[in-house]
Each structure stands twice: as C-alpha cells, then as structure tokens.
Design a protein around this motif. Structure first.
Motif, PDB file in Angstrom:
ATOM      1  N   ILE A 124      -9.222   6.259  -1.980  1.00 57.22           N
ATOM      2  CA  ILE A 124      -8.455   4.857  -2.169  1.00 57.22           C
ATOM      3  C   ILE A 124      -8.612   4.714  -3.737  1.00 57.22           C
ATOM      4  O   ILE A 124      -9.587   4.732  -4.522  1.00 57.22           O
ATOM      5  N   SER A 125      -7.596   4.101  -4.154  1.00 54.64           N
ATOM      6  CA  SER A 125      -7.422   3.378  -5.510  1.00 54.64           C
ATOM      7  C   SER A 125      -6.796   2.212  -5.438  1.00 54.64           C
ATOM      8  O   SER A 125      -5.966   2.113  -4.567  1.00 54.64           O
ATOM      9  N   GLY A 126      -7.272   1.337  -6.304  1.00 61.50           N
ATOM     10  CA  GLY A 126      -6.493   0.202  -6.420  1.00 61.50           C
ATOM     11  C   GLY A 126      -7.277  -0.939  -5.615  1.00 61.50           C
ATOM     12  O   GLY A 126      -8.582  -0.895  -5.713  1.00 61.50           O
ATOM     13  N   ASP A 127      -6.745  -1.835  -5.188  1.00 64.60           N
ATOM     14  CA  ASP A 127      -7.482  -2.775  -4.475  1.00 64.60           C
ATOM     15  C   ASP A 127      -8.217  -2.092  -2.848  1.00 64.60           C
ATOM     16  O   ASP A 127      -7.416  -2.089  -2.007  1.00 64.60           O
ATOM     17  N   THR A 177       8.576  -2.057  -6.223  1.00 64.69           N
ATOM     18  CA  THR A 177       7.307  -2.937  -6.192  1.00 64.69           C
ATOM     19  C   THR A 177       6.001  -2.352  -6.484  1.00 64.69           C
ATOM     20  O   THR A 177       5.804  -1.126  -5.902  1.00 64.69           O
ATOM     21  N   PRO A 178       5.359  -3.019  -7.072  1.00 72.59           N
ATOM     22  CA  PRO A 178       4.050  -2.236  -7.518  1.00 72.59           C
ATOM     23  C   PRO A 178       3.132  -2.147  -6.658  1.00 72.59           C
ATOM     24  O   PRO A 178       3.087  -3.081  -5.435  1.00 72.59           O
ATOM     25  N   ASP A 179       2.235  -1.061  -6.536  1.00 73.86           N
ATOM     26  CA  ASP A 179       1.177  -0.935  -5.308  1.00 73.86           C
ATOM     27  C   ASP A 179       0.041  -1.428  -5.452  1.00 73.86           C
ATOM     28  O   ASP A 179      -0.558  -1.523  -6.840  1.00 73.86           O
ATOM     29  N   ASP A 180      -0.389  -2.197  -4.456  1.00 71.14           N
ATOM     30  CA  ASP A 180      -1.835  -2.760  -4.859  1.00 71.14           C
ATOM     31  C   ASP A 180      -2.654  -1.862  -4.436  1.00 71.14           C
ATOM     32  O   ASP A 180      -4.004  -2.149  -4.845  1.00 71.14           O
ATOM     33  N   ALA A 181      -2.562  -1.028  -3.703  1.00 75.25           N
ATOM     34  CA  ALA A 181      -3.633   0.151  -3.312  1.00 75.25           C
ATOM     35  C   ALA A 181      -2.747   1.453  -2.890  1.00 75.25           C
ATOM     36  O   ALA A 181      -1.575   1.473  -2.741  1.00 75.25           O
ATOM     37  N   VAL A 182      -3.541   2.568  -3.178  1.00 70.37           N
ATOM     38  CA  VAL A 182      -3.075   3.932  -3.103  1.00 70.37           C
ATOM     39  C   VAL A 182      -4.001   4.494  -2.208  1.00 70.37           C
ATOM     40  O   VAL A 182      -5.169   4.768  -2.584  1.00 70.37           O
ATOM     41  N   VAL A 183      -3.422   4.934  -1.008  1.00 75.92           N
ATOM     42  CA  VAL A 183      -4.185   5.676   0.126  1.00 75.92           C
ATOM     43  C   VAL A 183      -3.800   7.143  -0.062  1.00 75.92           C
ATOM     44  O   VAL A 183      -2.732   7.419   0.345  1.00 75.92           O
ATOM     45  N   THR A 184      -4.651   8.071  -0.119  1.00 75.52           N
ATOM     46  CA  THR A 184      -4.371   9.532  -0.320  1.00 75.52           C
ATOM     47  C   THR A 184      -5.160  10.160   0.798  1.00 75.52           C
ATOM     48  O   THR A 184      -6.129  10.099   0.708  1.00 75.52           O
ATOM     49  N   LEU A 185      -4.335  10.990   1.517  1.00 74.97           N
ATOM     50  CA  LEU A 185      -4.794  11.900   2.648  1.00 74.97           C
ATOM     51  C   LEU A 185      -4.722  13.400   2.069  1.00 74.97           C
ATOM     52  O   LEU A 185      -3.507  13.839   1.698  1.00 74.97           O
ATOM     53  N   VAL A 186      -5.986  14.168   2.188  1.00 74.46           N
ATOM     54  CA  VAL A 186      -5.765  15.389   1.666  1.00 74.46           C
ATOM     55  C   VAL A 186      -4.904  16.183   2.856  1.00 74.46           C
ATOM     56  O   VAL A 186      -5.378  15.623   4.189  1.00 74.46           O
ATOM     57  N   ALA A 235       0.914  -1.296   0.165  1.00 77.07           N
ATOM     58  CA  ALA A 235      -0.092  -0.067   0.015  1.00 77.07           C
ATOM     59  C   ALA A 235       0.909   1.101  -0.077  1.00 77.07           C
ATOM     60  O   ALA A 235       1.694   1.196   0.801  1.00 77.07           O
ATOM     61  N   ARG A 236       0.473   2.342  -0.634  1.00 73.29           N
ATOM     62  CA  ARG A 236       1.283   3.431  -0.945  1.00 73.29           C
ATOM     63  C   ARG A 236       0.454   4.625  -0.163  1.00 73.29           C
ATOM     64  O   ARG A 236      -0.855   4.677  -0.554  1.00 73.29           O
ATOM     65  N   PHE A 237       1.075   5.349   0.585  1.00 70.30           N
ATOM     66  CA  PHE A 237       0.134   6.275   1.509  1.00 70.30           C
ATOM     67  C   PHE A 237       0.701   7.745   0.785  1.00 70.30           C
ATOM     68  O   PHE A 237       1.954   7.954   1.044  1.00 70.30           O
ATOM     69  N   ARG A 238      -0.341   8.570   0.628  1.00 68.23           N
ATOM     70  CA  ARG A 238       0.234   9.949  -0.260  1.00 68.23           C
ATOM     71  C   ARG A 238      -0.471  10.897   1.008  1.00 68.23           C
ATOM     72  O   ARG A 238      -1.646  10.861   1.095  1.00 68.23           O
ATOM     73  N   LEU A 239       0.374  11.697   1.194  1.00 62.74           N
ATOM     74  CA  LEU A 239       0.361  12.834   2.181  1.00 62.74           C
ATOM     75  C   LEU A 239       0.945  14.224   1.700  1.00 62.74           C
ATOM     76  O   LEU A 239       2.066  14.457   2.388  1.00 62.74           O
ATOM     77  N   PRO A 240       0.116  14.822   0.543  1.00 59.60           N
ATOM     78  CA  PRO A 240       1.006  16.051   0.215  1.00 59.60           C
ATOM     79  C   PRO A 240       1.270  16.927   1.357  1.00 59.60           C
ATOM     80  O   PRO A 240       0.222  17.120   2.124  1.00 59.60           O
ATOM     81  N   PRO A 241       2.347  17.560   1.549  1.00 57.39           N
ATOM     82  CA  PRO A 241       3.677  17.570   0.466  1.00 57.39           C
ATOM     83  C   PRO A 241       4.691  16.539   1.029  1.00 57.39           C
ATOM     84  O   PRO A 241       5.769  16.823   0.509  1.00 57.39           O
ATOM     85  N   PHE A 242       4.302  15.651   1.801  1.00 55.77           N
ATOM     86  CA  PHE A 242       5.153  14.765   2.368  1.00 55.77           C
ATOM     87  C   PHE A 242       5.465  13.887   1.298  1.00 55.77           C
ATOM     88  O   PHE A 242       4.687  13.454   0.438  1.00 55.77           O
ATOM     89  N   PRO A 243       6.690  13.044   1.342  1.00 55.24           N
ATOM     90  CA  PRO A 243       7.205  12.030   0.328  1.00 55.24           C
ATOM     91  C   PRO A 243       6.033  10.676   0.849  1.00 55.24           C
ATOM     92  O   PRO A 243       5.348  10.640   1.787  1.00 55.24           O
TER      93      PRO A 243
END
Length: 191
Positions: A88-91, A59-68, A32-40
């Motif tokens: 959420i995108s992906g699985d 490693t490919p992401d199975d799911a991407v979790v984005t926090l505004v 799972a990839r966690f996105r919290l802009p502006p952090f990496p």
C-alpha cells in the motif's frame, strides 16, 4: 469499459451487504488504484452511496494497492497470509478499509441462483459447486503430496526434512570444531 465490467460484481456484492456500504461511505470521493501486473491498473472511486465506480480520467490517486503476481488466487482462496503481502502507498487508512471490506464480503451464490432457477435447484447447484471446489483442492493436495514423495523417494531431487535437519546439525558441529581448532592453532602459534 473494462473497469465497468470489473466493478459490476463488486457493486452487486456491496448492494447485498449494507454494513460494507456504510464502512465505505466516509471514504466517498476518494480514489484507489489497484495494480496487478501484468494487467492494466484499475482506478476506483468510492461514491456517496458506498458503492464504487471507475475513476474519472486524470483523478489523482488517494491510495495505491499493489498485488504481486500470484497473490490474487491466494486472496480469492481467503489465505490470511496473502493479505500481509499487499503493498500500500498513499492513504493507508483508506486502502486498509477497502481491503478489510473486500476481505469480509461474501457472495451468496445460492441466493442469486435461487432468483433464476428456484430454491431447491439453486441449493443443489451450490452444493455441487462446493463439492467440485473441495474435490479440486483435495486433488491438488494429493498431487503435490505424490510429487513430493516421488522427488524424495523415487527420484531424489528434494531432501527429506529429517535429512536436511541432520545435515544442518552436522554443518554446525563442523563449524564449531573448526572454530575450536583455530583457537588451538592460535594458542600454539602464540607460544
């Protein structure tokens, strides 16, 4: 390096909660990839033990979790509405399982402190911490209430809810009267 530092507290919590590891074990090998802009971004892979580790590069992401931005403090404060704003995108089943586990993990700070400083002192430190959090929460609520009162009473920058509702009713009545007037004008024009 940064990922390892960020993951250590989560694994500490997971080690203390066997139910959480059991819930994550069926997801072993998923990333799972966690996105919290502006952090990496932070990419995590679930291990067979139910703990997490930094994902291997590429490693490919199975799911991407984005926090505004601004959502993380609300999540840490356990605001139920904040969980609905996670994208959420992906699985989605995998991502929702991670969110569900994270939502229900609780840190027993008093237990961890008791190992270092003993039960009585740990209990008192935990109580002081809770008092401090409540004090901050109350202070912020009081400050917001004071600012709201100042901006509605002393320096009218904001409208009072009652005045706003009255204005909306007046606008609606004016719209209705304008529609009736237009109908009468159209009826007179047709004659």
């Amino acid at each position: 390096m940064l990922a390892s530092v960020a993951i250590a507290p989560f694994n500490h919590l997971l080690r203390g909660e066997s139910w959480a590891r059991k819930r994550l074990q069926p997801c072993a090998g998923k990333t799972a990839r966690f996105r919290l802009p502006p952090f990496p971004d932070l990419a995590l892979t679930v291990q067979a033990s139910g703990e997490i580790s930094p994902a291997a590069k590429g490693t490919p992401d199975d799911a991407v979790v984005t926090l505004v931005p601004g959502l993380l403090p609300r999540l840490l404060a356990r605001d139920e509405d904040a969980y609905r704003e996670i994208r959420i995108s992906g699985d989605s089943e995998f991502a929702e399982e991670i969110i569900r586990v994270g939502k229900n993990l609780h840190w027993d700070a008093e237990q961890d402190l008791s190992v270092v400083m003993g039960d009585i002192l740990a209990h008192r430190v935990a109580q002081a911490g809770q008092s401090l959090v409540h004090w901050h929460t109350d202070t912020i609520r009081n400050l917001l209430q004071t600012l709201m009162e100042y901006w509605t009473e002393e320096q009218p920058l904001l409208a009072k809810p009652a005045k706003l509702h009255e204005f909306i009713r007046e606008v609606d009545a004016l719209q209705n009267e304008a529609a009736h007037l237009e109908q009468r004008v159209n009826a007179l024009a047709a004659k």
